[in-house]
Design a protein around this motif. Structure first.
Motif, PDB file in Angstrom:
ATOM      1  N   GLN A 154     -34.400  36.913   5.530  1.00  0.00           N
ATOM      2  CA  GLN A 154     -35.237  35.964   4.796  1.00  0.00           C
ATOM      3  C   GLN A 154     -35.703  34.879   5.760  1.00  0.00           C
ATOM      4  OE1 GLN A 154     -35.743  36.740   1.290  1.00  0.00           O
ATOM      5  NE2 GLN A 154     -34.825  38.503   2.293  1.00  0.00           N
ATOM      6  N   SER A 155     -36.981  34.640   5.822  1.00  0.00           N
ATOM      7  CA  SER A 155     -37.552  33.752   6.837  1.00  0.00           C
ATOM      8  C   SER A 155     -37.076  32.308   6.715  1.00  0.00           C
ATOM      9  CB  SER A 155     -39.082  33.800   6.766  1.00  0.00           C
ATOM     10  OG  SER A 155     -39.509  33.402   5.479  1.00  0.00           O
ATOM     11  N   ASN A 156     -36.729  31.850   5.515  1.00  0.00           N
ATOM     12  CA  ASN A 156     -36.365  30.441   5.340  1.00  0.00           C
ATOM     13  C   ASN A 156     -34.874  30.173   5.537  1.00  0.00           C
ATOM     14  OD1 ASN A 156     -35.681  31.855   2.969  1.00  0.00           O
ATOM     15  ND2 ASN A 156     -35.875  30.034   1.712  1.00  0.00           N
ATOM     16  N   LEU A 157     -34.093  31.166   5.955  1.00  0.00           N
ATOM     17  CA  LEU A 157     -32.647  30.992   6.049  1.00  0.00           C
ATOM     18  C   LEU A 157     -32.126  31.108   7.485  1.00  0.00           C
ATOM     19  CD1 LEU A 157     -31.564  33.110   2.941  1.00  0.00           C
ATOM     20  CD2 LEU A 157     -32.047  30.671   3.049  1.00  0.00           C
ATOM     21  N   GLY A 158     -33.007  31.008   8.451  1.00  0.00           N
ATOM     22  CA  GLY A 158     -32.630  31.240   9.846  1.00  0.00           C
ATOM     23  C   GLY A 158     -31.560  30.324  10.395  1.00  0.00           C
ATOM     24  N   ASN A 159     -31.447  29.083   9.904  1.00  0.00           N
ATOM     25  CA  ASN A 159     -30.464  28.139  10.457  1.00  0.00           C
ATOM     26  C   ASN A 159     -29.138  28.141   9.715  1.00  0.00           C
ATOM     27  OD1 ASN A 159     -32.249  27.312  12.406  1.00  0.00           O
ATOM     28  ND2 ASN A 159     -33.084  25.679  11.154  1.00  0.00           N
ATOM     29  N   ILE A 160     -29.026  28.949   8.663  1.00  0.00           N
ATOM     30  CA  ILE A 160     -27.770  29.016   7.916  1.00  0.00           C
ATOM     31  C   ILE A 160     -26.826  29.979   8.621  1.00  0.00           C
ATOM     32  CG2 ILE A 160     -26.701  29.753   5.747  1.00  0.00           C
ATOM     33  CD1 ILE A 160     -29.157  28.767   4.274  1.00  0.00           C
ATOM     34  N   SER A 161     -25.558  29.588   8.758  1.00  0.00           N
ATOM     35  CA  SER A 161     -24.541  30.481   9.314  1.00  0.00           C
ATOM     36  C   SER A 161     -23.910  31.267   8.177  1.00  0.00           C
ATOM     37  CB  SER A 161     -23.444  29.678  10.016  1.00  0.00           C
ATOM     38  OG  SER A 161     -23.968  29.002  11.120  1.00  0.00           O
ATOM     39  N   PHE A 162     -23.989  32.574   8.262  1.00  0.00           N
ATOM     40  CA  PHE A 162     -23.371  33.437   7.256  1.00  0.00           C
ATOM     41  C   PHE A 162     -22.092  34.029   7.834  1.00  0.00           C
ATOM     42  CE2 PHE A 162     -27.835  33.499   5.969  1.00  0.00           C
ATOM     43  CZ  PHE A 162     -27.723  33.281   4.604  1.00  0.00           C
ATOM     44  N   LEU A 163     -20.985  33.847   7.127  1.00  0.00           N
ATOM     45  CA  LEU A 163     -19.698  34.414   7.525  1.00  0.00           C
ATOM     46  C   LEU A 163     -19.275  35.403   6.443  1.00  0.00           C
ATOM     47  CD1 LEU A 163     -17.943  31.086   8.551  1.00  0.00           C
ATOM     48  CD2 LEU A 163     -19.083  32.712  10.052  1.00  0.00           C
ATOM     49  N   THR A 164     -18.838  36.587   6.858  1.00  0.00           N
ATOM     50  CA  THR A 164     -18.451  37.596   5.872  1.00  0.00           C
ATOM     51  C   THR A 164     -16.967  37.901   5.967  1.00  0.00           C
ATOM     52  OG1 THR A 164     -18.940  39.432   7.363  1.00  0.00           O
ATOM     53  CG2 THR A 164     -20.722  38.695   5.923  1.00  0.00           C
ATOM     54  N   GLU A 165     -16.424  38.317   4.838  1.00  0.00           N
ATOM     55  CA  GLU A 165     -15.040  38.765   4.804  1.00  0.00           C
ATOM     56  C   GLU A 165     -14.881  39.736   3.651  1.00  0.00           C
ATOM     57  OE1 GLU A 165     -10.512  36.969   5.145  1.00  0.00           O
ATOM     58  OE2 GLU A 165     -12.221  35.616   5.102  1.00  0.00           O
ATOM     59  N   GLY A 166     -14.160  40.798   3.887  1.00  0.00           N
ATOM     60  CA  GLY A 166     -13.844  41.751   2.830  1.00  0.00           C
ATOM     61  C   GLY A 166     -12.407  41.581   2.404  1.00  0.00           C
ATOM     62  N   PHE A 167     -12.179  41.546   1.107  1.00  0.00           N
ATOM     63  CA  PHE A 167     -10.829  41.375   0.578  1.00  0.00           C
ATOM     64  C   PHE A 167     -10.321  42.626  -0.134  1.00  0.00           C
ATOM     65  CE2 PHE A 167     -12.437  37.040   0.922  1.00  0.00           C
ATOM     66  CZ  PHE A 167     -11.387  36.420   1.573  1.00  0.00           C
ATOM     67  N   GLY A 168     -11.180  43.640  -0.284  1.00  0.00           N
ATOM     68  CA  GLY A 168     -10.750  44.835  -0.995  1.00  0.00           C
ATOM     69  C   GLY A 168     -10.287  44.488  -2.382  1.00  0.00           C
ATOM     70  N   GLU A 169      -9.086  44.948  -2.723  1.00  0.00           N
ATOM     71  CA  GLU A 169      -8.543  44.755  -4.075  1.00  0.00           C
ATOM     72  C   GLU A 169      -7.585  43.574  -4.175  1.00  0.00           C
ATOM     73  OE1 GLU A 169      -4.928  47.917  -3.974  1.00  0.00           O
ATOM     74  OE2 GLU A 169      -6.918  48.726  -3.600  1.00  0.00           O
ATOM     75  N   THR A 170      -7.470  42.769  -3.116  1.00  0.00           N
ATOM     76  CA  THR A 170      -6.408  41.752  -3.042  1.00  0.00           C
ATOM     77  C   THR A 170      -6.672  40.485  -3.847  1.00  0.00           C
ATOM     78  OG1 THR A 170      -7.330  40.759  -1.031  1.00  0.00           O
ATOM     79  CG2 THR A 170      -5.709  42.543  -0.750  1.00  0.00           C
ATOM     80  N   LYS A 171      -7.907  40.249  -4.309  1.00  0.00           N
ATOM     81  CA  LYS A 171      -8.197  39.005  -5.043  1.00  0.00           C
ATOM     82  C   LYS A 171      -8.922  39.305  -6.349  1.00  0.00           C
ATOM     83  CE  LYS A 171      -8.097  35.823  -1.230  1.00  0.00           C
ATOM     84  NZ  LYS A 171      -8.534  34.527  -0.777  1.00  0.00           N
ATOM     85  N   PRO A 172      -8.236  39.959  -7.283  1.00  0.00           N
ATOM     86  CA  PRO A 172      -8.892  40.261  -8.564  1.00  0.00           C
ATOM     87  C   PRO A 172      -9.104  38.991  -9.389  1.00  0.00           C
ATOM     88  CG  PRO A 172      -6.571  40.857  -8.657  1.00  0.00           C
ATOM     89  CD  PRO A 172      -6.851  40.420  -7.240  1.00  0.00           C
ATOM     90  N   ILE A 173     -10.162  38.994 -10.190  1.00  0.00           N
ATOM     91  CA  ILE A 173     -10.402  37.882 -11.114  1.00  0.00           C
ATOM     92  C   ILE A 173     -10.179  38.324 -12.558  1.00  0.00           C
ATOM     93  CG2 ILE A 173     -11.946  36.572  -9.614  1.00  0.00           C
ATOM     94  CD1 ILE A 173     -14.315  37.836 -11.124  1.00  0.00           C
ATOM     95  N   ALA A 174      -9.838  39.597 -12.743  1.00  0.00           N
ATOM     96  CA  ALA A 174      -9.551  40.153 -14.066  1.00  0.00           C
ATOM     97  C   ALA A 174      -8.490  41.235 -13.885  1.00  0.00           C
ATOM     98  CB  ALA A 174     -10.821  40.722 -14.683  1.00  0.00           C
TER      99      ALA A 174
END
Length: 195
Positions: A154-174
Motif C-alpha cells: 500500500q503506497s501510503n504505509l511505507g514508513n510504518i514498521s510491520f512486525l509479524t508473529e505466529g502463535f498457532g494454537e497457543t492464544k485462543p480467545i474462545a
C-alpha cells in the motif's frame, strides 16, 4: 524521553518544568531559584509574576476508526486491535490471500494510514487446536507474513514498521471444544499501540 500519560478525550496533555520544585543545587544554579534564567518560547510566568517555568501543551485530535463489517475492533486503553477471521482472508489450510480479501485489507490499510507514519504495527497469526501444533504454528506465521506483505504494498504505509508473529494454537480467545469457538480462534490480529 518517554513520558507515560493516560489519554482522555478532549483534554490536553501538558508537560511542565518548574525549577523551584527541585531542591538540587545544580538546578538552582542553572535555571535560577525561581526560574529567572529560563529562556525560550515555552517559558511562562505565574500569575504573581514571581516564578518562571516551562510549559508545553499538546492537544489531541481524535481519530475515527473505520473497519470493514466483518472485522472486530477492540480498543483497550492505548491498544487498538483489529481481529480478522481467517475465512475472510484465506481458504482452508492455505496462506495465500483470497482475491476478495484484498479489498478488506485495503480498507484496513486506509485506517492505518490515518496514524503517525513512524509507528509499529504488530500482525499476529492464530489458529485453532485442530491438527499438528507445529504445523499450526508455521501456518499462523505464514498467514501473518502474507498480510504484512500485502499491507507493505500500500503506497501510503511505507514508513510504518510491520512486525509479524505466529502463535498457532497457543492464544485462543474462545473454547476449541466446538466449531464456533474454533472459528473465532482462527484469526489474524492487527495491533496498534497508540502510546
Amino acid at each position: 524521553m518517554k513520558i507515560e500519560y493516560k489519554y482522555r478525550e478532549d483534554t490536553p496533555f501538558i508537560i511542565e518544568f518548574r525549577p523551584n520544585d527541585y531542591q538540587w543545587n545544580i538546578i538552582e544554579e542553572t535555571y535560577g531559584e525561581k526560574g529567572q534564567k529560563l529562556v525560550g518560547d515555552l517559558v511562562k510566568t505565574n500569575s504573581s509574576g514571581t516564578v518562571q517555568y516551562i510549559e508545553k501543551e499538546f492537544h489531541h485530535k481524535s481519530t475515527e476508526l473505520h473497519v470493514p463489517d466483518n472485522v472486530e475492533l477492540i480498543i483497550e486503553g492505548t491498544e487498538v486491535k483489529m481481529l480478522v477471521p481467517d475465512h475472510v482472508l484465506f481458504d482452508f489450510d492455505q496462506f495465500a490471500l483470497k482475491e476478495e480479501s484484498k479489498a478488506i485489507l485495503s480498507e484496513i490499510g486506509k485506517t492505518l494510514g490515518q496514524f503517525d507514519k513512524n509507528m509499529e504495527v504488530l500482525i499476529h497469526g492464530h489458529t485453532d487446536n485442530v491438527g499438528d501444533s507445529q504445523y499450526n504454528l508455521d501456518l499462523s506465521k505464514k498467514r501473518a507474513e502474507e498480510v504484512k506483505n500485502f499491507l507493505l504494498e500500500q503506497s501510503n504505509l511505507g514508513n510504518i514498521s510491520f512486525l509479524t508473529e505466529g502463535f498457532g494454537e497457543t492464544k485462543p480467545i474462545a473454547s476449541n471444544d466446538d466449531e464456533a469457538g474454533q472459528a473465532k480462534n482462527r484469526r489474524v490480529e492487527i495491533v496498534i499501540n497508540l502510546r
